[in-house]
Write a protein that holds these residues in place. Structure first.
Motif, PDB file in Angstrom:
ATOM      1  N   ALA A 230       0.917  -1.169   0.053  1.00 39.69           N
ATOM      2  CA  ALA A 230      -0.032   0.044  -0.203  1.00 39.69           C
ATOM      3  C   ALA A 230       0.838   1.298   0.155  1.00 39.69           C
ATOM      4  CB  ALA A 230      -1.141  -0.117   1.258  1.00 39.69           C
ATOM      5  N   LEU A 231       2.144   1.324   0.457  1.00 35.76           N
ATOM      6  CA  LEU A 231       2.871   2.558   0.290  1.00 35.76           C
ATOM      7  C   LEU A 231       3.310   2.399  -0.954  1.00 35.76           C
ATOM      8  CD1 LEU A 231       5.065   1.691   3.608  1.00 35.76           C
ATOM      9  CD2 LEU A 231       3.203   3.066   3.240  1.00 35.76           C
TER      10      LEU A 231
ATOM     11  N   VAL B  36       7.280  -4.309  10.612  1.00 30.24           N
ATOM     12  CA  VAL B  36       6.479  -3.781  11.768  1.00 30.24           C
ATOM     13  C   VAL B  36       6.863  -2.658  11.982  1.00 30.24           C
ATOM     14  CG1 VAL B  36       6.269  -4.243  14.156  1.00 30.24           C
ATOM     15  CG2 VAL B  36       6.414  -6.122  12.664  1.00 30.24           C
ATOM     16  N   ARG B  37       8.038  -2.042  11.685  1.00 29.25           N
ATOM     17  CA  ARG B  37       8.271  -0.520  12.093  1.00 29.25           C
ATOM     18  C   ARG B  37       7.536   0.497  11.296  1.00 29.25           C
ATOM     19  NH1 ARG B  37      11.095   3.550  10.181  1.00 29.25           N
ATOM     20  NH2 ARG B  37      12.068   2.151   8.553  1.00 29.25           N
ATOM     21  N   ARG B  38       7.329   0.158  10.072  1.00 32.45           N
ATOM     22  CA  ARG B  38       6.391   0.804   9.135  1.00 32.45           C
ATOM     23  C   ARG B  38       4.969   0.640   9.241  1.00 32.45           C
ATOM     24  NH1 ARG B  38       9.318   0.798   3.538  1.00 32.45           N
ATOM     25  NH2 ARG B  38       8.326   2.802   3.499  1.00 32.45           N
ATOM     26  N   PHE B  39       4.397   0.148  10.197  1.00 33.81           N
ATOM     27  CA  PHE B  39       3.018  -0.049  10.452  1.00 33.81           C
ATOM     28  C   PHE B  39       2.335   1.226  10.506  1.00 33.81           C
ATOM     29  CE2 PHE B  39       1.956  -4.736  11.494  1.00 33.81           C
ATOM     30  CZ  PHE B  39       2.523  -4.880  10.244  1.00 33.81           C
TER      31      PHE B  39
ATOM     32  N   ALA C 137      -1.311   5.340   8.709  1.00 34.17           N
ATOM     33  CA  ALA C 137      -1.529   6.962   8.099  1.00 34.17           C
ATOM     34  C   ALA C 137      -2.409   6.742   6.695  1.00 34.17           C
ATOM     35  CB  ALA C 137      -0.373   7.528   7.977  1.00 34.17           C
ATOM     36  N   LEU C 138      -2.216   5.709   6.069  1.00 32.95           N
ATOM     37  CA  LEU C 138      -2.854   5.784   4.751  1.00 32.95           C
ATOM     38  C   LEU C 138      -4.517   5.574   4.950  1.00 32.95           C
ATOM     39  CD1 LEU C 138      -0.490   3.649   2.453  1.00 32.95           C
ATOM     40  CD2 LEU C 138      -0.919   6.212   2.317  1.00 32.95           C
TER      41      LEU C 138
END
Length: 87
Positions: A38-39, A73-76, A81-82
């Motif tokens: 999704a990023l 996990v760090r980027r969840f 935010a999306l």
């Protein structure tokens, strides 16, 4: 395996391995559907875009390498935010 919550290998899956380049128990199936998809182009993986604009991750092994669990996990927060409701 230590920290078994961060790793799962499903060799019985009809698609295993779904990406070429990792063999056997080196392949982590935990993120079968990559949460970083999704990023878009900032996911950090090895992807391309097809002519129709769809993101193609078939060459990407990032979510399937056991050592990348912590980074995903760090980027969840970025993923959340999306999904955040905008006014």
């Amino acid at each position: 395996m230590q920290n078994s919550y961060s790793y799962y290998c499903n060799m019985a899956c009809q698609y295993f391995p779904c990406h070429k380049g990792l063999e056997g128990e080196d392949f982590n199936c935990l993120f079968c559907y990559c949460p970083l998809y999704a990023l878009g182009d900032s996911c950090g993986g090895d992807f391309s875009y097809l002519k129709n604009g769809i993101k193609d991750c078939s060459a990407c092994l990032f979510p399937h390498r056991p050592e990348n669990y912590e980074e995903i996990v760090r980027r969840f927060g970025e993923i959340a935010a999306l999904a955040k409701k905008r006014e």
